[in-house]
Design a protein around this motif. Sequence first.
Motif, short mmCIF file in Angstrom:
data_model
loop_
_atom_site.label_atom_id
_atom_site.label_comp_id
_atom_site.label_asym_id
_atom_site.label_seq_id
_atom_site.Cartn_x
_atom_site.Cartn_y
_atom_site.Cartn_z
N THR A 151 -51.29 -169.21 -39.38
CA THR A 151 -52.75 -169.16 -39.48
C THR A 151 -53.32 -168.02 -38.64
O THR A 151 -54.23 -167.29 -39.06
CB THR A 151 -53.35 -170.50 -39.04
OG1 THR A 151 -52.85 -171.55 -39.87
CG2 THR A 151 -54.86 -170.48 -39.13
N GLN A 152 -52.79 -167.86 -37.43
CA GLN A 152 -53.26 -166.80 -36.56
C GLN A 152 -52.95 -165.41 -37.14
O GLN A 152 -53.77 -164.49 -37.08
CB GLN A 152 -52.65 -166.95 -35.17
CG GLN A 152 -53.13 -168.18 -34.43
CD GLN A 152 -52.43 -168.36 -33.10
OE1 GLN A 152 -51.51 -167.61 -32.75
NE2 GLN A 152 -52.85 -169.36 -32.33
N LYS A 209 -58.51 -174.94 -38.97
CA LYS A 209 -57.68 -175.36 -37.84
C LYS A 209 -57.92 -176.83 -37.51
O LYS A 209 -56.97 -177.58 -37.25
CB LYS A 209 -57.99 -174.49 -36.62
CG LYS A 209 -57.14 -174.81 -35.40
CD LYS A 209 -57.47 -173.87 -34.26
CE LYS A 209 -56.62 -174.20 -33.02
NZ LYS A 209 -56.95 -173.31 -31.90
N GLU A 256 -49.32 -172.94 -37.06
CA GLU A 256 -50.39 -172.35 -36.25
C GLU A 256 -50.22 -170.84 -36.14
O GLU A 256 -51.20 -170.08 -36.25
CB GLU A 256 -50.36 -172.98 -34.86
CG GLU A 256 -51.46 -172.48 -33.93
CD GLU A 256 -52.84 -172.90 -34.40
OE1 GLU A 256 -53.82 -172.24 -34.01
OE2 GLU A 256 -52.94 -173.88 -35.17
N GLU A 257 -48.98 -170.37 -35.96
CA GLU A 257 -48.74 -168.94 -35.87
C GLU A 257 -49.07 -168.25 -37.20
O GLU A 257 -49.62 -167.15 -37.21
CB GLU A 257 -47.29 -168.68 -35.48
CG GLU A 257 -46.96 -169.10 -34.06
CD GLU A 257 -45.48 -168.97 -33.74
OE1 GLU A 257 -44.70 -168.70 -34.69
OE2 GLU A 257 -45.10 -169.15 -32.57
N GLU A 265 -62.08 -170.28 -40.24
CA GLU A 265 -60.83 -170.48 -39.51
C GLU A 265 -60.90 -171.69 -38.59
O GLU A 265 -59.95 -172.47 -38.50
CB GLU A 265 -60.49 -169.21 -38.70
CG GLU A 265 -60.13 -168.02 -39.56
CD GLU A 265 -58.97 -168.30 -40.48
OE1 GLU A 265 -58.06 -169.04 -40.07
OE2 GLU A 265 -58.98 -167.81 -41.61
#
Length: 230
Positions: free
Chosen positions: A177-178, A76, A174-175, A72
């Motif tokens: 991925t989270q 990122k 990004e959200e 991760e």
Amino acid sequence: MKKNAWAVWALVGLVAGPVMAQSAASVPPEHRHSAARAERQAERERIHQERQAIAATQKSDETACYRRFAVEDCLKDVRTQARNAELQLRARELRLNDAERKEKAADRLRSIEEKQRMAPDRSQPQGSARGAGRPAPASVEEMRTQHQREAQQRAQQQRTREQSGAENRAQRAEESTQRAAAARARHAENVKAAQERRERVQKMQAEAAAAGRKPAASLPASSGLPPVQP
């Protein structure tokens, strides 16, 4: 991760604008507009090719991330660098669009000036009666200033919209991925909990068999009840 490749994109974004301006300034005035249009088209082609190369580099780096321990964090980092490179390309595109709008506004003003030179002289007394009560036309300089002001406002609004859109897309990525990371973590926890439950049941059955008791039937993991004693 190919950090050298990302450094190349950053360097290209910094030098592309000044190189284009220098080449346009060296062209004779009578051919400057056509040369500027050709240079803008060439710059758009370069941006297109660089965008494809950035996408290929990101895909290759993401594939390499899955062979690492900290997947991760690696993903990122790769996506952040790709997003920064894309923002530099968008800045170059905005400069091209702004230059193109200014050139079109200048062309319109030249066309208006040419029409005014070709129009008959309406300042004679015989035309004053027909023009009574009408507002005096704005001067060419006033029209030029107004067009420039409107062009600048439109360019600023476009830049604001595109920057906001880029930020929103980056935030959504990004959200996403989270959320994916959280889902994988929950799945790993569920797998671990199920394994622990199976081990407890197997241990209880082994202890019952060693004590000469009939092993209790396995209960569903969610029941929370102890095995029935014979």
